[in-house]
Design a protein around this motif. Structure first.
Motif, mmCIF file in Angstrom:
data_model
loop_
_atom_site.group_PDB
_atom_site.id
_atom_site.type_symbol
_atom_site.label_atom_id
_atom_site.label_comp_id
_atom_site.label_asym_id
_atom_site.label_seq_id
_atom_site.Cartn_x
_atom_site.Cartn_y
_atom_site.Cartn_z
ATOM 1 N N HIS A 1 6.638 -12.137 9.049
ATOM 2 C CA HIS A 1 5.154 -11.609 9.593
ATOM 3 C C HIS A 1 5.611 -10.616 10.563
ATOM 4 O O HIS A 1 4.592 -10.229 11.512
ATOM 5 N N ALA A 2 6.477 -9.751 10.299
ATOM 6 C CA ALA A 2 6.872 -8.609 11.175
ATOM 7 C C ALA A 2 5.720 -7.515 11.095
ATOM 8 O O ALA A 2 5.409 -7.606 9.926
ATOM 9 N N ARG A 3 5.586 -6.969 12.241
ATOM 10 C CA ARG A 3 4.451 -5.750 12.062
ATOM 11 C C ARG A 3 5.371 -4.462 12.603
ATOM 12 O O ARG A 3 6.381 -4.296 13.062
ATOM 13 N N ILE A 4 4.681 -3.318 11.981
ATOM 14 C CA ILE A 4 5.113 -2.141 12.166
ATOM 15 C C ILE A 4 3.910 -1.287 12.554
ATOM 16 O O ILE A 4 2.730 -1.298 12.402
ATOM 17 N N PRO A 5 4.022 0.017 13.419
ATOM 18 C CA PRO A 5 2.961 0.839 13.474
ATOM 19 C C PRO A 5 3.027 1.668 12.218
ATOM 20 O O PRO A 5 4.129 1.691 11.583
ATOM 21 N N PHE A 6 1.655 1.975 11.607
ATOM 22 C CA PHE A 6 1.485 2.293 10.137
ATOM 23 C C PHE A 6 0.574 3.373 10.015
ATOM 24 O O PHE A 6 -0.503 3.476 10.742
ATOM 25 N N ALA A 7 0.978 4.425 9.551
ATOM 26 C CA ALA A 7 0.042 5.594 9.014
ATOM 27 C C ALA A 7 0.339 5.586 7.535
ATOM 28 O O ALA A 7 1.722 5.765 6.923
ATOM 29 N N ILE A 8 -0.675 5.952 6.844
ATOM 30 C CA ILE A 8 -0.690 6.111 5.368
ATOM 31 C C ILE A 8 -1.701 7.035 4.876
ATOM 32 O O ILE A 8 -2.755 7.061 5.256
ATOM 33 N N ARG B 1 8.272 7.425 12.096
ATOM 34 C CA ARG B 1 9.764 7.811 12.290
ATOM 35 C C ARG B 1 10.432 7.768 10.908
ATOM 36 O O ARG B 1 11.394 8.349 10.824
ATOM 37 N N GLU B 2 9.940 6.828 9.802
ATOM 38 C CA GLU B 2 10.477 6.629 8.762
ATOM 39 C C GLU B 2 9.618 6.024 7.662
ATOM 40 O O GLU B 2 8.501 5.773 7.966
ATOM 41 N N ASN B 3 9.920 6.424 6.364
ATOM 42 C CA ASN B 3 9.069 5.841 5.338
ATOM 43 C C ASN B 3 8.866 4.458 5.281
ATOM 44 O O ASN B 3 10.054 3.696 5.261
ATOM 45 N N GLY C 1 3.477 6.283 3.016
ATOM 46 C CA GLY C 1 3.367 5.376 3.881
ATOM 47 C C GLY C 1 4.534 5.491 5.101
ATOM 48 O O GLY C 1 5.479 5.835 4.652
ATOM 49 N N SER C 2 4.168 5.642 6.390
ATOM 50 C CA SER C 2 5.043 5.720 7.485
ATOM 51 C C SER C 2 5.159 5.068 8.749
ATOM 52 O O SER C 2 3.864 4.699 8.731
ATOM 53 N N LEU D 1 1.063 -1.183 -0.111
ATOM 54 C CA LEU D 1 -0.167 0.148 -0.039
ATOM 55 C C LEU D 1 0.928 1.445 0.144
ATOM 56 O O LEU D 1 0.511 2.284 -0.655
ATOM 57 N N ALA D 2 2.000 1.230 0.782
ATOM 58 C CA ALA D 2 3.042 2.458 0.628
ATOM 59 C C ALA D 2 3.401 2.701 -0.855
ATOM 60 O O ALA D 2 3.662 3.848 -1.109
ATOM 61 N N PHE D 3 3.771 1.660 -1.751
ATOM 62 C CA PHE D 3 4.133 1.932 -2.985
ATOM 63 C C PHE D 3 3.116 2.504 -3.590
ATOM 64 O O PHE D 3 3.215 3.460 -4.410
ATOM 65 N N VAL D 4 1.901 1.778 -3.607
ATOM 66 C CA VAL D 4 0.650 2.586 -4.225
ATOM 67 C C VAL D 4 0.594 3.912 -3.923
ATOM 68 O O VAL D 4 0.257 4.963 -4.561
#
Ligand code: FBP
Length: 331
Positions: free
Chosen positions: A306-313, A294-296, A290-291, A279-282
């Protein structure tokens, strides 16, 4: 003028690349086929008693719905011929699946979330399938722990009142609508642009007690009265990230799934490789971003499948503001 089908559009774009082998073209067309098959299963699920959960859990410990597994099987089958794909990874499978016949041949690896928004399945809510395509690693074919910038294609199929397919190959984002009577995805919007800012936000506020100070402060900021900056924003949270993201792609705004210390998601809920990266690529190809705060998100190299991250997009304006809050309020 003849309608522009997905296959015709992809083929015409392939011709713009003299060195193209046609394999990525075929691969992208297959996602169209998978989308049609999954749409059919969703439409008949209630009649076929395919709603409800199974007894098994996915690698993230979430109960698997029957349709999670049906969609997963359809996507695996979709690449099980033609020598395009050597390995597939999915939200529903512990380990990558290596296609025996083409273990050494298939140039591509595919990663997918077969059914995004699973909590919507039994209530006929919006659902989606998310996909990411990598060139197979020369080092080790199952080496999928790579930056989102290595994606050669990504997108999603949105199952709503209409079935839509949205994808990018790094040259803009294109939107197709399934025309059921001819069974073809038809071009609806070429080179979609996300508005620089929006009026809506999507987050599960029911979880805010578990959030960081920065996440709470940012969401409070969205709700403040200030017409000059288009606030307050309206809440638009559907239970399906693909559904929420699609609204943001067309109308702007932001989707957020923060880390949540209270509900056992200290690194957030969303998985890097088959939810956040595609979704960050789109988003980036449409002018958004997508962020992690702290980073892109595209620069994240996960440490596990199956690693997770906090996600804002979402729109650049809201994502930048969010990063400012995280930057200034996080210890
Ligand atoms: P699934 O891929 O398992 O459906 O998880 C992702 C997701 O359903 C997103 O689509 C959605 O935004 C979010 O999780 C909903 O989570 P919650 O119920 O915690 O708000």
């Amino acid at each position: 003028m003849a309608p522009i089908t997905l296959d015709r559009f992809i083929l015409e774009n392939e011709h713009a690349h003299p060195g193209a082998t046609g394999e990525l073209t075929q691969l992208l067309m297959r996602f169209g086929l998978a989308g049609k098959r999954i749409a059919r299963e969703l439409a008949l699920a209630g009649l076929r008693k395919l709603h409800g959960a199974t007894r098994s859990a996915n690698p993230s410990g979430e109960k698997q719905k029957k349709l999670d597994l049906v969609a997963n099987e359809i996507l695996l089958e979709t690449f099980d011929y033609g020598g395009l794909v050597s390995v597939a990874a999915s939200e529903e499978m512990d380990r990558p699946f290596v296609y025996p016949a083409r273990a050494d041949g298939g140039r591509y690896a595919v990663l997918f979330d077969p059914m995004d928004g699973s909590s919507n399945i039994d209530v006929n809510g919006t659902l989606g399938s998310i996909f990411s395509v990598l060139a197979r690693s020369e080092k080790k074919k199952t080496d999928l722990l790579r930056s989102g910038r290595e994606q050669v294609a990504a997108g999603y199929i949105l199952f709503g009142p209409a079935t839509l397919l949205v994808y990018t190959c790094g040259e803009g984002v294109h939107l197709f609508t399934l025309e059921p009577s001819i069974g073809e995805f038809l071009l609806t919007v070429r080179s979609v642009r996300m508005p620089d800012r929006g009026r809506g936000y999507a987050v599960n506020e029911g979880r805010s007690d578990g959030w960081s100070k920065a996440d709470r402060a940012f969401v409070d900021w969205l709700k403040e009265q200030d017409p000059a900056t288009g606030r307050p924003y309206s809440t638009r949270y559907s239970g399906s990230m693909v559904g929420d993201f699609h609204r943001i792609l067309l109308e702007g705004g932001i989707y957020l799934y923060p880390a949540d210390a209270l509900s056992g998601k200290p690194r957030g809920k969303l998985r890097v490789l088959y939810e956040c990266h595609p979704l960050a690529f789109v988003a980036e190809q449409a002018g958004g971003r997508g962020s992690t705060g702290r980073e892109n998100a595209l620069d994240v190299v996960p440490d596990a499948l199956h690693a997770r991250i906090p996600f804002a997009i979402g729109s650049p304006s809201e994502v930048e503001t969010y990063e400012r809050f995280v930057g200034s309020l996080s210890s």
